[in-house]
Design a protein around this motif. Sequence first.
Motif, mmCIF file in Angstrom:
data_model
loop_
_atom_site.group_PDB
_atom_site.id
_atom_site.type_symbol
_atom_site.label_atom_id
_atom_site.label_comp_id
_atom_site.label_asym_id
_atom_site.label_seq_id
_atom_site.Cartn_x
_atom_site.Cartn_y
_atom_site.Cartn_z
ATOM 1 N N GLY A 189 2.321 1.464 9.050
ATOM 2 C CA GLY A 189 1.136 1.207 9.657
ATOM 3 C C GLY A 189 1.272 0.611 11.012
ATOM 4 N N VAL A 190 2.468 0.494 11.520
ATOM 5 C CA VAL A 190 2.933 -0.100 12.850
ATOM 6 C C VAL A 190 3.974 0.883 13.520
ATOM 7 C CG1 VAL A 190 3.788 -2.073 14.316
ATOM 8 C CG2 VAL A 190 2.398 -2.584 12.203
ATOM 9 N N GLY A 191 4.896 1.413 12.719
ATOM 10 C CA GLY A 191 6.058 2.052 13.114
ATOM 11 C C GLY A 191 6.916 2.645 12.135
ATOM 12 N N TRP A 192 7.627 3.563 12.485
ATOM 13 C CA TRP A 192 8.678 4.430 11.658
ATOM 14 C C TRP A 192 9.813 3.620 10.886
ATOM 15 C CZ3 TRP A 192 6.604 8.456 9.281
ATOM 16 C CH2 TRP A 192 5.496 9.060 9.728
ATOM 17 N N GLY A 221 18.810 9.699 12.674
ATOM 18 C CA GLY A 221 18.906 8.689 13.235
ATOM 19 C C GLY A 221 19.175 8.438 14.618
ATOM 20 N N ASN A 222 19.555 9.519 15.068
ATOM 21 C CA ASN A 222 19.719 9.605 16.844
ATOM 22 C C ASN A 222 18.299 9.737 17.372
ATOM 23 O OD1 ASN A 222 22.449 9.427 16.379
ATOM 24 N ND2 ASN A 222 22.670 11.789 16.420
ATOM 25 N N SER A 223 17.390 10.426 16.628
ATOM 26 C CA SER A 223 16.052 10.434 17.252
ATOM 27 C C SER A 223 15.226 9.051 17.374
ATOM 28 C CB SER A 223 15.222 11.307 16.487
ATOM 29 O OG SER A 223 15.672 12.314 16.111
ATOM 30 N N GLY A 224 15.866 7.856 16.879
ATOM 31 C CA GLY A 224 15.074 6.540 16.980
ATOM 32 C C GLY A 224 15.496 5.995 15.910
ATOM 33 N N PRO A 225 14.572 5.001 15.218
ATOM 34 C CA PRO A 225 14.990 3.916 14.232
ATOM 35 C C PRO A 225 15.095 4.528 12.772
ATOM 36 C CG PRO A 225 12.855 3.434 14.869
ATOM 37 C CD PRO A 225 13.342 4.616 15.684
ATOM 38 N N CYS A 226 14.646 5.880 12.644
ATOM 39 C CA CYS A 226 14.584 6.471 11.367
ATOM 40 C C CYS A 226 15.723 6.879 10.763
ATOM 41 C CB CYS A 226 13.677 7.796 11.634
ATOM 42 S SG CYS A 226 11.905 7.418 12.297
ATOM 43 N N ALA A 227 15.862 6.929 9.327
ATOM 44 C CA ALA A 227 17.015 7.409 8.658
ATOM 45 C C ALA A 227 16.993 8.975 8.728
ATOM 46 C CB ALA A 227 16.930 6.987 7.171
ATOM 47 N N ALA A 228 18.077 9.269 8.485
ATOM 48 C CA ALA A 228 18.503 10.642 8.630
ATOM 49 C C ALA A 228 17.734 11.652 7.777
ATOM 50 C CB ALA A 228 19.765 10.937 8.214
ATOM 51 N N PHE A 229 16.690 12.315 8.553
ATOM 52 C CA PHE A 229 15.877 13.535 7.966
ATOM 53 C C PHE A 229 14.596 12.962 7.111
ATOM 54 C CE2 PHE A 229 20.089 15.118 8.493
ATOM 55 C CZ PHE A 229 19.834 16.050 9.608
ATOM 56 N N VAL A 230 14.535 11.504 7.032
ATOM 57 C CA VAL A 230 13.090 11.266 6.007
ATOM 58 C C VAL A 230 12.942 9.754 6.680
ATOM 59 C CG1 VAL A 230 14.601 10.300 3.991
ATOM 60 C CG2 VAL A 230 12.050 10.848 3.889
ATOM 61 N N ALA A 231 11.433 9.649 6.701
ATOM 62 C CA ALA A 231 11.143 8.100 7.305
ATOM 63 C C ALA A 231 9.816 7.731 6.683
ATOM 64 C CB ALA A 231 11.083 8.193 8.750
ATOM 65 N N GLN A 232 9.485 6.549 6.671
ATOM 66 C CA GLN A 232 8.197 6.173 6.158
ATOM 67 C C GLN A 232 7.438 5.358 7.281
ATOM 68 O OE1 GLN A 232 8.743 3.153 3.242
ATOM 69 N NE2 GLN A 232 10.515 2.741 3.607
ATOM 70 N N TRP A 233 6.214 5.491 7.408
ATOM 71 C CA TRP A 233 5.186 4.972 8.384
ATOM 72 C C TRP A 233 4.736 3.642 7.710
ATOM 73 C CZ3 TRP A 233 4.380 4.826 13.322
ATOM 74 C CH2 TRP A 233 3.035 3.975 13.553
ATOM 75 N N PRO A 263 0.802 -1.263 0.004
ATOM 76 C CA PRO A 263 0.133 0.059 0.052
ATOM 77 C C PRO A 263 0.809 1.167 -0.037
ATOM 78 C CG PRO A 263 0.271 -0.852 2.215
ATOM 79 C CD PRO A 263 1.064 -2.068 1.469
ATOM 80 N N PRO A 264 0.299 2.504 -0.160
ATOM 81 C CA PRO A 264 0.852 3.538 -0.194
ATOM 82 C C PRO A 264 1.665 3.952 1.220
ATOM 83 C CG PRO A 264 -0.899 4.261 -1.280
ATOM 84 C CD PRO A 264 -1.119 2.709 -0.862
ATOM 85 N N ARG A 265 2.473 4.332 1.250
ATOM 86 C CA ARG A 265 2.965 4.657 2.668
ATOM 87 C C ARG A 265 3.147 6.295 3.006
ATOM 88 N NH1 ARG A 265 6.976 0.482 4.532
ATOM 89 N NH2 ARG A 265 5.892 -1.375 3.949
ATOM 90 N N LEU A 266 2.896 6.699 4.223
ATOM 91 C CA LEU A 266 3.250 8.062 4.634
ATOM 92 C C LEU A 266 4.636 8.312 4.734
ATOM 93 C CD1 LEU A 266 1.798 10.710 5.480
ATOM 94 C CD2 LEU A 266 1.952 9.750 7.916
#
Length: 94
Positions: free
Chosen positions: A41-44, A27-39, A16-19
Motif C-alpha cells: 500500500g506504500v511500497g514494494w 534485487g538490483n532493481s530496488g528493494p524487491c526480492a529476486a523476481f517477486v515482490a509484494q505491494w 489485508p490481501p497484498r498485490l
Amino acid sequence: MRALATFDADGTGPNPPRLIAGGLFSGNSGPCAAFVAQWNGVGWLPLGTGTNGAIYALLSFDFDGEGPEPEVLFAGGAFTAAGGTAASHVALWN
C-alpha cells in the motif's frame, strides 16, 4: 513485470490481501526480492527471498474456500529454486 495476483497470506487475520508482482526484475532493481515482490500500500517489499529466475505466472488459490486455512500462492516460471528450496519451474507460498 510479467504476472500479478492478489494474495491473502493470513486469511481472516489482520493483514489485508497484498498485490504480488512477478517478472524479470531482481534485487538490483530496488528493494524487491529476486523476481517477486509484494505491494503493501506504500511500497514494494520482498516476498521471502524470491526465486533464482523469472516468474511468468501467479495464481492465488484457497483450497478450503471460506474455511480456516489461508490461501496459497502458486508461481510458474524459469526458475529452479524458490525461497532457497528446489523448485522445478513451479513454486508454492503459504
